[in-house]
Design an enzyme around this catalytic site. Sequence first.
Site, PDB file in Angstrom:
ATOM      1  N   ASP A 102      40.391  -2.180   5.574  1.00 36.92           N
ATOM      2  CA  ASP A 102      41.503  -1.279   5.811  1.00 36.92           C
ATOM      3  C   ASP A 102      42.332  -1.910   6.923  1.00 36.92           C
ATOM      4  OD1 ASP A 102      43.133   1.027   5.943  1.00 36.92           O
ATOM      5  OD2 ASP A 102      41.842   1.919   7.458  1.00 36.92           O
ATOM      6  N   ASP A 104      45.027   0.025   9.365  1.00 43.17           N
ATOM      7  CA  ASP A 104      45.134   0.895  10.536  1.00 43.17           C
ATOM      8  C   ASP A 104      43.759   1.396  10.971  1.00 43.17           C
ATOM      9  OD1 ASP A 104      47.878   0.673  10.660  1.00 43.17           O
ATOM     10  OD2 ASP A 104      48.215   2.346   9.301  1.00 43.17           O
TER      11      ASP A 104
END
Length: 345
Positions: A102, A104
């Site tokens: 991922d 963020d």
Amino acid sequence: MATSSRLLVASRTFADSRVHDSSATSPRGSVGRVRVVGSLATAEKNVLAGRPSWSCGGGSGFLGGGVKALRIPVGGKVEFAAAKGRRAGGCCEASLDALIFDCDGVILESEDLHRRAYNLTFEHFNVKCGSKLVDWDTEFYDVLQNTIGGGKPKMRWYFARNGWPTSSLFETAPESEADQSTLIDSLQDWKTEKYKDLIRSGAEPRPGVLELMDEARSMGIKLAVCSAATKSSVVFCLTNLLGKERFEQLDCFLAGDDVKNKKPDPSIYKVAAEKLGANPGRCLVVEDSVIGLQAALGAGMTCVISYTSSTSKQDFAGASASYPNLGGVSLTELIKVVDSAPAVL
């Protein structure tokens, strides 16, 4: 092309824990004839010299599971025998097809940057629910970002519960779906630019991320980034944090714009597996929140958590491991996590 080399295959599955040596000239990745040349402990001390080894679990290949294999070209440096998940020396099959990050919260501890960018946007466009200027404080945003994935869905969720706002874009609160979408799109576009400004001010990747990416690349494991954020925002973020070369070498990159449904829906990880040509059960996802964890598990992938201060208290049931950050976490350790993880149904 054939290269003169010596392939050491260290297997703890042998009763005598011996190291077997193929000294025949052979194509890259083939084993050839095997003979005992020394103890496993000696090989790990003298041959590996502290370097991380390529490993795979399970019982595939004639040497069985728990294999470590390194190719040592004659007169050359140590290099891994595995290449992009194919069989290493014909002895075993890599237990990890792809490592997926991922963005963020995992690559960048970015949530407070997003919060500040939203508030600057609300201020710039005088966005008010009732008579009150919209302002998301840290406590509220921690809950919001762990409840709703993606920027536009966050605002739509908030306005649906607090009333659609007035603003310099719409003097009266928008009532039609078209006007509401226009408002959301305009706010998100401006917010994305403010977020980029904050990134330019000196943001850095979280500990261990670059090291893991480089280690995976050297071992032939595919790399991907899957983010729920806007594509232009993520591209800018990754180019600045990873560097242009690392970003361009990603085997797959997907953003929220690329799928219809955002996390916790598993769509983005299912699409990533298809693009990578990878078995979902042999993909490892690194996430920072329950939303991301649910998406990864829903796609049939193993997931580990690199949590942040805003997600540290979440219940990560279903994650195979959890870390405060990836500093000091080796890919060998993560491969072991995949090897020991139960099948995700």
